[in-house]
Design a protein around this motif. Structure first.
Motif, PDB file in Angstrom:
ATOM      1  N   LEU A  84      22.020  43.070  51.402  1.00  0.00           N
ATOM      2  CA  LEU A  84      21.104  43.432  52.471  1.00  0.00           C
ATOM      3  C   LEU A  84      21.121  42.366  53.546  1.00  0.00           C
ATOM      4  N   ASP A  85      20.800  42.756  54.796  1.00  0.00           N
ATOM      5  CA  ASP A  85      20.696  41.757  55.852  1.00  0.00           C
ATOM      6  C   ASP A  85      19.356  41.032  55.754  1.00  0.00           C
ATOM      7  N   ASN A  86      19.093  40.100  56.672  1.00  0.00           N
ATOM      8  CA  ASN A  86      17.880  39.285  56.575  1.00  0.00           C
ATOM      9  C   ASN A  86      16.615  40.047  56.939  1.00  0.00           C
ATOM     10  N   LYS A  87      16.778  41.308  57.363  1.00  0.00           N
ATOM     11  CA  LYS A  87      15.609  42.150  57.631  1.00  0.00           C
ATOM     12  C   LYS A  87      15.355  43.142  56.508  1.00  0.00           C
ATOM     13  N   GLY A  88      16.176  43.049  55.460  1.00  0.00           N
ATOM     14  CA  GLY A  88      15.985  43.928  54.318  1.00  0.00           C
ATOM     15  C   GLY A  88      16.722  45.244  54.394  1.00  0.00           C
ATOM     16  N   ASN A  89      17.589  45.427  55.387  1.00  0.00           N
ATOM     17  CA  ASN A  89      18.366  46.666  55.516  1.00  0.00           C
ATOM     18  C   ASN A  89      19.580  46.627  54.589  1.00  0.00           C
ATOM     19  N   LEU A  90      19.792  47.714  53.856  1.00  0.00           N
ATOM     20  CA  LEU A  90      20.939  47.781  52.953  1.00  0.00           C
ATOM     21  C   LEU A  90      22.235  47.806  53.749  1.00  0.00           C
ATOM     22  N   ILE A  91      23.142  46.909  53.432  1.00  0.00           N
ATOM     23  CA  ILE A  91      24.453  46.880  54.076  1.00  0.00           C
ATOM     24  C   ILE A  91      25.460  47.641  53.224  1.00  0.00           C
ATOM     25  N   MET A  92      25.522  47.276  51.959  1.00  0.00           N
ATOM     26  CA  MET A  92      26.476  47.899  51.051  1.00  0.00           C
ATOM     27  C   MET A  92      26.030  47.624  49.622  1.00  0.00           C
ATOM     28  N   ARG A  93      26.396  48.514  48.713  1.00  0.00           N
ATOM     29  CA  ARG A  93      26.147  48.263  47.296  1.00  0.00           C
ATOM     30  C   ARG A  93      27.404  48.580  46.500  1.00  0.00           C
ATOM     31  N   GLU A  94      27.513  47.908  45.367  1.00  0.00           N
ATOM     32  CA  GLU A  94      28.653  48.140  44.497  1.00  0.00           C
ATOM     33  C   GLU A  94      28.607  49.526  43.869  1.00  0.00           C
ATOM     34  N   GLY A  95      29.800  49.979  43.476  1.00  0.00           N
ATOM     35  CA  GLY A  95      29.919  51.147  42.626  1.00  0.00           C
ATOM     36  C   GLY A  95      30.258  50.703  41.215  1.00  0.00           C
ATOM     37  N   SER A  96      31.076  51.485  40.548  1.00  0.00           N
ATOM     38  CA  SER A  96      31.449  51.176  39.166  1.00  0.00           C
ATOM     39  C   SER A  96      32.500  50.080  39.117  1.00  0.00           C
ATOM     40  N   TYR A  97      32.678  49.528  37.922  1.00  0.00           N
ATOM     41  CA  TYR A  97      33.730  48.532  37.718  1.00  0.00           C
ATOM     42  C   TYR A  97      34.254  48.693  36.300  1.00  0.00           C
ATOM     43  N   SER A  98      35.442  48.118  36.047  1.00  0.00           N
ATOM     44  CA  SER A  98      35.991  48.201  34.688  1.00  0.00           C
ATOM     45  C   SER A  98      36.986  47.078  34.444  1.00  0.00           C
ATOM     46  N   PHE A  99      37.106  46.719  33.164  1.00  0.00           N
ATOM     47  CA  PHE A  99      38.136  45.811  32.657  1.00  0.00           C
ATOM     48  C   PHE A  99      38.936  46.575  31.616  1.00  0.00           C
ATOM     49  N   SER A 100      40.242  46.687  31.787  1.00  0.00           N
ATOM     50  CA  SER A 100      41.104  47.345  30.806  1.00  0.00           C
ATOM     51  C   SER A 100      42.086  46.321  30.263  1.00  0.00           C
ATOM     52  N   PRO A 101      42.002  45.954  28.979  1.00  0.00           N
ATOM     53  CA  PRO A 101      42.853  44.876  28.443  1.00  0.00           C
ATOM     54  C   PRO A 101      44.339  45.210  28.531  1.00  0.00           C
ATOM     55  N   ILE A 102      45.152  44.188  28.834  1.00  0.00           N
ATOM     56  CA  ILE A 102      46.612  44.285  28.790  1.00  0.00           C
ATOM     57  C   ILE A 102      47.032  43.689  27.449  1.00  0.00           C
ATOM     58  N   VAL A 103      47.760  44.439  26.654  1.00  0.00           N
ATOM     59  CA  VAL A 103      47.978  44.039  25.263  1.00  0.00           C
ATOM     60  C   VAL A 103      49.387  43.547  24.987  1.00  0.00           C
ATOM     61  N   ARG A 104      50.265  43.558  25.997  1.00  0.00           N
ATOM     62  CA  ARG A 104      51.631  43.090  25.741  1.00  0.00           C
ATOM     63  C   ARG A 104      52.233  42.489  27.004  1.00  0.00           C
ATOM     64  N   GLY A 105      53.348  41.781  26.816  1.00  0.00           N
ATOM     65  CA  GLY A 105      54.068  41.214  27.947  1.00  0.00           C
ATOM     66  C   GLY A 105      53.504  39.881  28.413  1.00  0.00           C
ATOM     67  N   LEU A 106      54.028  39.411  29.547  1.00  0.00           N
ATOM     68  CA  LEU A 106      53.603  38.115  30.086  1.00  0.00           C
ATOM     69  C   LEU A 106      52.124  38.084  30.452  1.00  0.00           C
ATOM     70  N   ASP A 107      51.545  39.247  30.737  1.00  0.00           N
ATOM     71  CA  ASP A 107      50.151  39.307  31.169  1.00  0.00           C
ATOM     72  C   ASP A 107      49.198  39.631  30.025  1.00  0.00           C
ATOM     73  N   LYS A 108      49.681  39.508  28.792  1.00  0.00           N
ATOM     74  CA  LYS A 108      48.818  39.730  27.637  1.00  0.00           C
ATOM     75  C   LYS A 108      47.597  38.826  27.706  1.00  0.00           C
ATOM     76  N   TRP A 109      46.448  39.368  27.373  1.00  0.00           N
ATOM     77  CA  TRP A 109      45.135  38.705  27.422  1.00  0.00           C
ATOM     78  C   TRP A 109      44.502  38.776  28.807  1.00  0.00           C
TER      79      TRP A 109
END
Length: 781
Positions: A84-109
């Motif tokens: 919100l801005d300093n007057k209390g007006n909504l600027i933007m809000r988040e939507g959904s989020y997610s973490f999906s594990p990588i289980v193989r390869g160089l990017d494992k973990w």
């Protein structure tokens, strides 16, 4: 906790330890980090700023934790984060989020990570980079963002509502944006990430957002004055004699220019690809070539690549240190010709720009060209190029992990490596780079990105306007396209190079040239047809004269352009400005993808459709016999933003804003308008940028409102300006008293004119006053 600099909120989510970090960098910019079981402490490769000591008030209630700075309120609740801005007006809000594990390869973990941002139904979304979609607002986009030849990305977007988001992730990222007119969730999903990590900034308007992003990731250094002149290039000059002949011809015909560009293969055959040496037989004495260019007050920029042939010194050095990336790249074959011979593979490989040691080796090889006193670097294929691309190519290791995890930041690592190395050893000339790819933060190198190997069609030409404007809205002001488009073969009805005699291509080339006069870099380049202006007619002929006039117009505006460059560097301004940046209250500007402001005064209206020939390309040799009366007038529809009045630059006729007009658009020039309440500083006719040190400048006032302009000057090609060696002269027009005040000169630099002539004009009046200026304030009525 009332003055927290780094605030940590711990939540339990999906039976996994989940942490959100809220960190204010400025009162208007906040960093959001979401960790999923592991502590995220990687240093950003883009963000160079340290958090300021921001006073943050933290309060709690039953449902949320609230962080308040003087400019921004961040509410962390069960359903996400709201801003919100300093007057209390909504600027933007988040939507959904997610973490999906990588289980193989160089990017494992690591994880595939995704974050949504809610956008309103009529909310314009801009930025992301150079996209060839022809759109201003990127609503309805669903695409894989990965650096390529003609499209580049920076993971940064901003909204018509005056906020911006930088998603600090370097892997391939997917954008999904709801269509125009539908409120919904804009999502960014990256293939590899250890945490969700982004910066939210509220600037109030586009300029404010850009200022916050440059504060985070670096300001823009000044480019040399000569680089704002005209650059002639083609694919390619095959010998130093051929290149020098072009320099001689331009000077002989008195066509102004400052830069000649040497494209690839000056190194010889493809096994010597990118040797960073003149090894081809056509270049027996490159130092003599450089001296002749400089003796004619011109400059040379030279092409080099990210890949190295197996016969080069660079390849051997990189191979010894294990700094080559193991995927196929350009050129595919060691033999000349196309299609490539697979039985003679080139063996070329890209260097690992993610390694500091590799960047050192790259510069050591490039130093061979630097010692020749070459003026500018054309860093080609900084995506870098793949050949026989497969998604598995992204799984190769680099010095910073898998290529998949750092794929999109390759251009920044490579370009900044050259910029930093040259600055360390050479303060006598500013680093000048233009390149085919970029990432967020690259503006701090001053590099100019061009839009790649685009086709020479009207449709492609139209797409460059919103492409360059959206690039600018990612906080990088330096962008341009190949004037005339790169691939002109569709106009070669009678064989190679016949496009230069094709009236359809001639018209396109003229209009692109007229538009290019108002891009940060004006460079003619392409393949399939040679691009030198003198090949498109003779003095006195309409097409030839139109091209020459476009170049001369560029030089006439040089004092204005260089002063704008100072505003860009010092005050976070932009060259090419989307219309909504200056006319946000006029909703007709929000999606205008045809026009732009150049600085804050000039409305550029490129002619983006043929007016003398047909757009559909004629495939018959009869096209060369087409009789075109280039001297007939034509009109072109343009929109004049509301809220101000406008002057036709060519006639000084005055128009009200908020109207659409049929502007005169002869082949000799495209429509151009100046905002009432403007001061333009226009230079005399010159052959090159440094010819007269900005003496005899015309100060042209466009009345109708008060106006201000700062004329900036320095030595033009070193870094003394960073030490305060420059001068500024403030110009002020008082519309009520009809008086112009030329202020006291502030500052000085070696070689500065102690006295000069200003020629003062008022648009629409024949009155002219000549002022002898010695640095003291004076008022002209």
């Amino acid at each position: 906790m009332k003055q927290a600099l780094f605030c940590l909120l711990m939540l339990i989510s999906y039976q996994t330890l989940f942490a959100q970090k809220i960190e204010f960098y400025t009162p208007r910019t906040v960093r959001i980090v979401k960790e999923n079981g592991t502590v995220f402490n990687k240093k950003s490769l883009v963000v160079t700023a340290e958090p300021e000591k921001v006073k943050v008030n933290v309060t709690f209630n039953d449902t949320a934790t609230i962080y308040r700075s003087s400019e921004l309120t961040v509410i962390v609740g069960k359903n996400g984060i709201s801003f919100l801005d300093n007057k209390g007006n909504l600027i933007m809000r988040e939507g959904s989020y997610s973490f999906s594990p990588i289980v193989r390869g160089l990017d494992k973990w690591s994880y595939k990570i995704k974050q949504g941002f809610m956008v309103d139904a009529d909310e314009g979304i801009y930025g992301f980079g150079i996209l060839q979609n022809g759109k201003m607002s990127h609503r309805g986009e669903n695409r894989r963002m990965e650096q390529g030849n003609t499209e580049d990305y920076s993971n940064f977007f901003q909204s018509i509502k005056g906020y911006g988001v930088y998603w600090d992730n370097y892997s391939v990222t997917y954008l999904n944006s709801p269509v125009e007119g539908v409120a919904g969730e804009l999502t960014l999903e990256s293939q590899v990430g250890d945490a969700i990590n982004y910066f939210f900034m509220y600037g109030g308007d586009a300029d404010g957002v850009i200022a916050e992003m440059r504060h985070l990731s670096g300001k823009v250094p000044m480019a040399p004055l000569w680089t704002y002149g005209f650059h002639q290039s083609r694919e390619r000059y095959s010998s130093q004699a051929e290149l020098l002949e072009v320099v001689d011809k331009y000077r002989e015909l008195k066509i102004p220019f400052d830069g000649i560009v040497q494209d690839w293969q000056y190194w010889g055959h493809s096994y010597l690809w990118n040797a960073m040496e003149f090894l081809a037989s056509g270049y027996p004495n490159p130092q003599e070539m450089m001296d002749r260019i400089h003796n004619q007050n011109a400059h040379l920029s030279i092409s080099f690549w990210s890949s190295f042939g197996i016969g080069t010194k660079g390849f051997r050095e990189f191979q010894e240190k294990n700094h080559l990336l193991d995927f196929e790249t350009f050129p595919p074959s060691g033999l000349d010709g196309w299609p490539p011979r697979d039985d003679y593979p080139s063996g070329s490989r890209c260097y690992d720009a993610y390694s500091e040691e590799a960047r050192d080796i790259y510069w050591r090889n490039l130093s061979r060209l630097h010692r020749l006193n070459i003026d500018g670097w054309w860093m080609d294929s900084t995506e870098p190029d793949f050949y026989n691309y497969d998604d598995s190519d992204l799984d190769v290791p680099t010095a910073m992990g898998s290529l998949r995890s750092v794929r999109n930041i390759y251009p920044l690592m490579s370009v900044e490596g050259v910029y930093n190395h040259q600055r360390e050893i050479d303060t006598t000339k500013r680093v000048f780079i233009f390149t085919r790819s970029y990432f967020a933060g690259q503006q701090r190198t001053g590099a100019n990105t061009w839009s790649g190997d685009i086709t020479s069609t009207w449709d492609s030409f139209r797409k460059q306007i919103p492409g360059c404007l959206n690039f600018t809205l990612t906080a990088n002001p330096n962008v341009h396209s190949d004037i005339g488009g790169f691939l002109a073969g569709c106009y070669n009805i009678n064989g190679w190079n016949s496009a230069k005699d094709n009236p359809q291509f001639k018209e396109l080339y003229v209009r692109w040239m007229q538009c290019g006069a108002f891009m940060p870099m004006m460079r003619s380049h392409g393949t399939d047809a040679q691009r030198e202006i003198y090949l498109y007619g003779k003095p006195g002929e309409p097409v030839y004269e139109a091209m020459v006039d476009a170049v001369k117009l560029r030089y006439r505006f040089l004092p204005y352009i260089y002063s704008q460059a100072w505003q860009v560097s010092q005050y976070n301004d932009s060259f090419m400005r989307a219309l909504f940046m200056d006319f946000k209250d006029d909703k007709s500007t929000w999606n205008n993808n045809k026009q732009f402001m150049f600085g804050h005064n000039i409305l550029v209206c490129p002619v983006l459709h043929p007016l003398y020939t047909e757009e559909e390309i004629v495939k018959s040799p009869e096209i060369y016999d087409l009789k075109v009366n280039w001297e007939e007038d034509r009109t072109y529809e343009v929109y004049l933003p509301k809220g101000v009045q406008w002057y036709d630059y060519w006639t000084n006729e005055k128009y009200s804003g908020g109207t659409t007009v049929n502007a005169s658009a002869p082949i000799s020039h495209s429509p151009l308008y100046v905002k009432a309440g403007s001061i333009l500083t226009l230079g005399p006719a010159v052959q090159y940028a440094n010819e007269n040190n900005f003496d005899n400048i015309e100060i042209v006032v466009y009345p109708g409102a008060d106006a201000d302009f700062t004329l900036y000057e320095d030595e033009g090609n070193n870094y003394n300006y960073e030490k305060g060696m420059y001068s500024t002269i403030n110009l002020h027009w008082n519309d009520r008293s009809k008086s112009l005040t030329i202020g006291k000169r502030n500052g000085s630099f070696p070689g500065m004119l102690k006295s000069r002539t200003f020629i003062v004009k008022i648009a629409g009046s024949d009155a002219v006053k000549e002022i002898r200026y010695t640095g003291k304030a004076t008022t002209v009525r």
